[in-house]
Scaffold this active site. Structure first.
Site, PDB file in Angstrom:
ATOM      1  CG  LEU A 168      -1.849  -1.232   1.309  1.00  0.00           C
ATOM      2  CD1 LEU A 168      -2.738  -1.140   2.551  1.00  0.00           C
ATOM      3  CD2 LEU A 168      -2.705  -1.379   0.060  1.00  0.00           C
ATOM      4  CG  HIS A 176      -3.112   1.252  -2.280  1.00  0.00           C
ATOM      5  ND1 HIS A 176      -1.775   1.070  -2.537  1.00  0.00           N
ATOM      6  CD2 HIS A 176      -3.784   0.439  -3.122  1.00  0.00           C
ATOM      7  CE1 HIS A 176      -1.637   0.162  -3.490  1.00  0.00           C
ATOM      8  NE2 HIS A 176      -2.842  -0.230  -3.864  1.00  0.00           N
ATOM      9  CE  LYS A 189     -12.210   9.449 -12.055  1.00  0.00           C
ATOM     10  NZ  LYS A 189     -12.570  10.796 -12.487  1.00  0.00           N
ATOM     11  CE  LYS A 190      -0.141   4.087 -11.842  1.00  0.00           C
ATOM     12  NZ  LYS A 190      -0.317   2.627 -11.943  1.00  0.00           N
ATOM     13  CB  SER A 211       3.274  -1.269  -5.659  1.00  0.00           C
ATOM     14  OG  SER A 211       2.617  -1.868  -6.739  1.00  0.00           O
ATOM     15  NE  ARG A 212       2.982  -3.117 -12.081  1.00  0.00           N
ATOM     16  CZ  ARG A 212       2.995  -4.452 -12.144  1.00  0.00           C
ATOM     17  NH1 ARG A 212       4.131  -5.080 -12.234  1.00  0.00           N
ATOM     18  NH2 ARG A 212       1.875  -5.128 -12.114  1.00  0.00           N
TER      19      ARG A 212
END
Ligand code: PAF
Length: 269
Positions: free
Chosen positions: A19, A23, A137-138, A175-176
């Site tokens: 998270l 988030h 919305k990402k 998170s990437r």
């Protein structure tokens, strides 16, 4: 979950953990929707069926302790944190497929990805029985597909899209992002910059707008490869030629082994 005593609206924020501030925004939206009497539930489950690349699944960050703290800070009432064997028996023969919106953008290059998403989200909806679910919305295509799923399969669940949270330089939080090298990270602001330039342009012809966006990314982020940069109808995800309806510019770029996506809404006024 069936025994959990419920009061007020049940708001679900489905996640795969790891998270971050994006988030947190979904949870804040969820908390506001739940109001005092409702229940905010976050599910944390790294769903194996939506990974078309097994290496990607293996390297997906797992940070439960930190996730738990973030949920506590945001006043989450319950974390649904199932194991693989609780979610999948290994004997299933039914899955959920959306056939139109998934033909475009990420669906075109990530075979089976959205089948995994639709199937796990259907399972989460059936297990948790939320009144409302919040998606970012990402992942705009995912949001559109879930709206279609809820409508087609008659779920009485309201789907809410929450705004994309960005780093100060414009990079959409993901998170990437942690997999980027320093050099790669430096070039990332070009992604949002390209999308903003496209949205602000007075040009209405999509091929010209796409050429503009590509030129910005290619000149300012030479380490990246563009997987796609497209302008689509915001509801159907079909590519369009002119900005004559609510549109979405969506991009996926690859930096070494990291695939980043972003998008911007373009209105037809
Ligand atoms: O957006 C995500 O994190 C996932 O695709 C979701 C919706 C939690 C399903 O696994």
């Amino acid at each position: 979950m069936a025994r959990w005593s419920r009061t007020g609206d049940i708001i679900l924020v489905p996640t795969m953990g790891a998270l971050h501030e994006g988030h947190r925004e979904l949870m804040k939206t969820g908390k506001a929707l739940a109001k005092k009497e409702g229940t905010l539930i976050v599910s944390i489950y790294v769903n194996p069926t939506q990974f078309n690349d097994k290496e990607d699944l293996k390297s997906y960050p797992k940070t439960f302790k930190k996730d738990y703290e973030l949920c506590r800070e945001e006043g989450v009432d319950l974390i649904f944190y199932p194991s693989d064997s609780e979610m999948y028996s290994g004997r299933e023969s039914v899955s959920v497929t959306e056939k139109k919106l998934t033909q475009h953008l990420c669906g075109a290059t990530r075979q089976g990805h959205f089948d995994g998403v639709c199937t796990v989200v259907t399972k989460l909806f059936n297990i948790i029985k939320p009144t409302t679910a919040v998606f970012g919305k990402k992942d705009y295509q995912q949001l559109a597909i879930i709206k279609q799923l809820v409508s087609d399969l008659n779920f009485s669940i309201e789907i809410i899209g929450a705004k994309t949270v960005r780093e100060q330089d414009g990079l959409a939080i993901s998170s990437r992002n942690r997999f980027l090298s320093t050099e790669e990270r430096k070039q990332c602001p070009a992604i949002h910059e390209a999308l903003v330039a496209m949205a602000l342009s007075t040009e209405k012809q999509c091929p010209e707008l796409i050429a503009l966006g590509k030129s910005i990314i290619e000149s300012k982020a030479p380490l990246s490869g563009i997987d796609y940069l497209k302008i689509v109808d915001r509801q159907t995800m079909e590519p369009i030629q002119t900005i004559d309806r609510p549109a979405l510019a969506a991009v996926a770029i690859i930096l070494s082994n990291t695939r980043l996506i972003d998008n911007i809404e373009i209105d037809s006024l």
